[in-house]
Scaffold this active site. Structure first.
Site, PDB file in Angstrom:
ATOM      1  N   CYS A   1     -23.457 -46.555 -13.016  1.00 44.92           N
ATOM      2  CA  CYS A   1     -22.099 -46.441 -13.542  1.00 44.92           C
ATOM      3  C   CYS A   1     -21.659 -47.757 -14.169  1.00 44.92           C
ATOM      4  CB  CYS A   1     -21.154 -46.038 -12.419  1.00 44.92           C
ATOM      5  SG  CYS A   1     -19.447 -45.966 -12.925  1.00 44.92           S
TER       6      CYS A   1
ATOM      7  N   CYS B   1     -17.992 -48.649 -13.536  1.00 44.57           N
ATOM      8  CA  CYS B   1     -17.687 -49.175 -12.197  1.00 44.57           C
ATOM      9  C   CYS B   1     -18.190 -50.609 -12.059  1.00 44.57           C
ATOM     10  CB  CYS B   1     -18.366 -48.348 -11.111  1.00 44.57           C
ATOM     11  SG  CYS B   1     -18.274 -46.589 -11.342  1.00 44.57           S
ATOM     12  N   ASP B   2     -19.379 -50.897 -12.574  1.00 47.05           N
ATOM     13  CA  ASP B   2     -20.057 -52.148 -12.228  1.00 47.05           C
ATOM     14  C   ASP B   2     -20.244 -53.121 -13.383  1.00 47.05           C
ATOM     15  OD1 ASP B   2     -20.351 -51.058  -9.694  1.00 47.05           O
ATOM     16  OD2 ASP B   2     -22.270 -50.133 -10.190  1.00 47.05           O
TER      17      ASP B   2
END
Ligand code: FAD
Length: 307
Positions: free
Chosen positions: A133, A136-137
């Site tokens: 992701c 997200c990261d």
């Protein structure tokens, strides 16, 4: 005794939330169950540019808007991991890790999940540089070099997204051309800091025991091996249906996707399936929402027909 509803929706992604909206607006009692936060995969998506009504919208923002809409007519949202569905006459019993629920109809909208590469280091360094992701990261890799594995829409969309944050992106693809939509390909090709490595498989993810340091790769035409330095490895090599809990019902195909007709009905009366979990061509928010509306209306007819 199991708590009773007219319809239980499994999954609160865009498909499930839309089904809950339609069914509750038709005055059915609705429970929407999810093992995580509402929004499903939209929570893993930064900018959504292909959802009508918005030029661009952040995934978590669209999730919240859909959630507010889906619960406005009384649909309940509950936390729960569904482990199976049992059939008892007209009753469908939904089993979760925390208890059972009962309804004459169930709508399955449990979506899909990322395929793993299955190479050494992937599991060991998951969360320590290996990610599925970018949204997200990606921010953890600001100014660094990362690798994206894959050549489909998600891989190329996320490579482009990452290129705005990190120093350099290397896309590693096992074929000699991308499968992604042309508009996504063009955006990626136009970026100065994205390079492509073709006909190549990642064979190992390397690290220093704390975090990722790079990948080992092998050209599948020449057999040549080499290393690519990177502090992040973002993997987008396909998706798997989230249907383990429903295998016993005999409604899935050989790959695990659920077969439905165009009213979202499975072959079991009262059990519908919607969104990415269905056997279908285009897995997107718009198509998930369309499925949800169709099934949300369909359960009304089904439940009325039982009276
Ligand atoms: P999901 O969104 O996957 O929701 C399923 C829900 O079911 C999840 O919340 C999950 O927790 C829950 N669930 C699963 N199993 C169980 C269980 N056993 N018990 C309880 N709950 C369960 N689409 C677009 O239209 N535009 C885009 O720009 C776009 N970008 C994307 C970028 C990325 C990185 C990804 C991964 C996807 C993107 N998509 C995009 C695709 C889109 O997000 C999906 O098509 C859509 O979310 C599918 O909706 P769904 O409701 O069917 O499933």
């Amino acid at each position: 005794m199991a708590k009773q509803y007219d319809v239980i929706v499994i999954g609160a992604g865009p498909a499930g939330m839309t089904a809950a909206l339609y069914a509750s607006r038709a005055e059915l009692s609705v429970l929407m169950l999810d093992r995580g936060i509402y929004g499903g995969q939209m929570n893993n998506t930064a900018e959504i540019e292909n959802y009508p009504g918005f030029k661009s919208v952040l995934g978590p923002d669209l999730s919240k808007k859909m959630y507010d809409g889906s619960t406005q007519f009384g649909a309940e949202y509950g936390y729960g991991t569904v482990t199976g569905i049992d059939i008892d006459g007209d009753k469908r019993i939904v089993r979760t890790e925390d208890g059972d629920y009962e309804a004459p109809s169930v709508i399955i909208g449990s979506g899909s999940e990322y395929k793993k590469l299955g190479v050494p280091g992937e599991q060991e360094y998951s969360g320590k540089g290996v990610s599925y992701c970018a949204v997200c990261d990606g921010a953890f890799f600001k100014g660094e070099d990362v690798v994206v594995v894959g050549g489909g829409d998600s891989a190329i969309e996320e490579a482009t997204y990452l290129s705005n944050i990190v120093k350099h992106v290397t896309v590693i693809h096992r074929r000699d051309q991308l499968r992604a939509q042309k508009i996504l390909q063009k955006r990626a090709f136009d970026k100065d800091n994205i390079d492509f490595v073709w006909n190549t498989n990642v064979t190992e993810i390397k690290g220093d025991n704390q975090k990722v340091t790079g990948v080992e790769v092998k050209n599948n035409k020449t057999g040549e091996t080499s290393s690519i330095k990177a502090s992040g490895v973002f993997i987008y090599v396909g998706i798997l249906p989230m249907t383990d809990a429903f295998k016993n019902l005999g409604i899935t195909d050989e790959s695990g996707w659920i077969d439905t007709d165009d009213e979202m009905k499975t072959k079991i009366p009262g059990i519908f399936a919607i969104g990415d979990v269905r056997k279908k061509h285009l897995r997107q928010i718009t198509t998930a929402v369309g499925d949800g509306g169709t099934a949300g209306q369909g359960v009304f007819n089904y439940v009325e027909g039982l009276k």
